[in-house]
Design a protein around this motif. Sequence first.
Motif, PDB file in Angstrom:
ATOM      1  N   ARG A 292       0.860  -1.183   0.000  1.00  0.00           N
ATOM      2  CA  ARG A 292       0.000   0.000   0.000  1.00  0.00           C
ATOM      3  C   ARG A 292       0.892   1.226   0.000  1.00  0.00           C
ATOM      4  O   ARG A 292       1.542   1.539   0.992  1.00  0.00           O
ATOM      5  CB  ARG A 292      -0.921   0.014   1.217  1.00  0.00           C
TER       6      ARG A 292
ATOM      7  N   ASN B 280      -6.295   3.612   9.620  1.00  0.00           N
ATOM      8  CA  ASN B 280      -6.325   2.506   8.670  1.00  0.00           C
ATOM      9  C   ASN B 280      -4.978   1.797   8.588  1.00  0.00           C
ATOM     10  O   ASN B 280      -4.920   0.563   8.487  1.00  0.00           O
ATOM     11  CB  ASN B 280      -6.733   3.021   7.287  1.00  0.00           C
TER      12      ASN B 280
ATOM     13  N   CYS C 255      -4.673  -0.359  11.599  1.00  0.00           N
ATOM     14  CA  CYS C 255      -5.572  -1.485  11.383  1.00  0.00           C
ATOM     15  C   CYS C 255      -4.943  -2.508  10.447  1.00  0.00           C
ATOM     16  O   CYS C 255      -4.887  -3.703  10.752  1.00  0.00           O
ATOM     17  CB  CYS C 255      -6.895  -0.965  10.800  1.00  0.00           C
ATOM     18  N   TRP C 256      -4.430  -2.054   9.309  1.00  0.00           N
ATOM     19  CA  TRP C 256      -3.901  -2.963   8.298  1.00  0.00           C
ATOM     20  C   TRP C 256      -2.655  -3.698   8.787  1.00  0.00           C
ATOM     21  O   TRP C 256      -2.513  -4.903   8.559  1.00  0.00           O
ATOM     22  CB  TRP C 256      -3.611  -2.176   7.026  1.00  0.00           C
TER      23      TRP C 256
ATOM     24  N   GLN D 136      -2.045  -7.805   9.346  1.00  0.00           N
ATOM     25  CA  GLN D 136      -0.907  -8.553   8.806  1.00  0.00           C
ATOM     26  C   GLN D 136      -0.097  -9.221   9.923  1.00  0.00           C
ATOM     27  O   GLN D 136       0.594 -10.211   9.675  1.00  0.00           O
ATOM     28  CB  GLN D 136      -0.005  -7.623   7.990  1.00  0.00           C
TER      29      GLN D 136
ATOM     30  N   CYS E 192     -10.328  -0.349  12.328  1.00  0.00           N
ATOM     31  CA  CYS E 192     -10.848  -0.331  10.963  1.00  0.00           C
ATOM     32  C   CYS E 192     -12.218   0.343  10.928  1.00  0.00           C
ATOM     33  O   CYS E 192     -12.513   1.154  10.034  1.00  0.00           O
ATOM     34  CB  CYS E 192     -10.981  -1.744  10.416  1.00  0.00           C
TER      35      CYS E 192
ATOM     36  N   SER F  28      -9.854  -2.683   4.202  1.00  0.00           N
ATOM     37  CA  SER F  28      -9.243  -3.119   5.462  1.00  0.00           C
ATOM     38  C   SER F  28     -10.305  -3.620   6.429  1.00  0.00           C
ATOM     39  O   SER F  28     -10.115  -4.655   7.102  1.00  0.00           O
ATOM     40  CB  SER F  28      -8.477  -1.953   6.098  1.00  0.00           C
TER      41      SER F  28
ATOM     42  N   THR G 126     -11.403  -7.021   5.345  1.00  0.00           N
ATOM     43  CA  THR G 126     -10.371  -8.022   5.622  1.00  0.00           C
ATOM     44  C   THR G 126     -10.369  -8.408   7.097  1.00  0.00           C
ATOM     45  O   THR G 126     -10.232  -9.593   7.441  1.00  0.00           O
ATOM     46  CB  THR G 126      -8.992  -7.476   5.216  1.00  0.00           C
TER      47      THR G 126
END
Length: 284
Positions: free
Chosen positions: A2, A208, A211-212, A216, A227, A243, A246
């Motif tokens: 990203r 975000n 969150c992402w 991971q 998120c 996100s 996911t």
Amino acid sequence: MRILTATVFSLCLAWPAMAAAPDPDDACASGYAALDAGDGETAAGLLEQCLSENEQTPEAEVHTYAALASAYLAGEHYPEALSAFNMAFAIADTQHAEIADPTLWRNRGIARLQLGQLDGALSDLQHAAGEMPDDVLTYLNMGFAYQQMERPADAVVSYDAIVRLEPDWMGAWLNRSSALLDAGMTGAAVADARRAVEMEPENGSSLNMLCWTLIQDGRADTALPLCEEAAAIEPDTGAIIHSQATALEAVGRLDEALPLYQRAHQLSPDDPQITADFERTRHP
């Protein structure tokens, strides 16, 4: 991967402010004044007129083409900007005129980067960094180039420089977090994203990224509230909705994730990761 694009730095060359209003019949002076005032569209037209109506020394012509290119760049007219930058460099090369301002290399690199000319962009940006070792915009775009070239370790080095130069800018930490994640350094990526949230706790981009990175790192339960908070702040940003989807899928709430994957794809249909997840989940 990203790649963030957050920046608070001007793309234009810095031109000295005029002491008095320019002669309205002087397209050159009026063009520079418009560029100085941040009106790239007006500046471009006037500087084109200036070049067509005036004989200039090679040095002055290089300067005018560089100003024209910067006006186009500010207006996000990247092919026109690159053409004007190339003309400035060609005049300098053939007429032995000096390129006195290293921002020309940086700005041409930005135009090349926006047009997908990654090798040329990186060459220009590396030249600019050699002459302007404290220029944040150069390192920012070098980082973008390295990430697109799938060279995350080099991107981390570029963003390290920005963290050193602008430690109070949230974007420095967000971009380094993104590169660290690409490099497989998930724990460090989480730490940088957390620092960005501490700096701007109500910013959708920072929430975000945290969150992402947590997703991971296998911590979707912790990520999901972040998120959701990011999505509440920026409900029309594809990456943020993706996100959230996911995280929901990761905690076993696929039925809730499916419409969000669809929504993310509607918002960002050209994002390959969002498209892949939409295609993967559209017929569960």
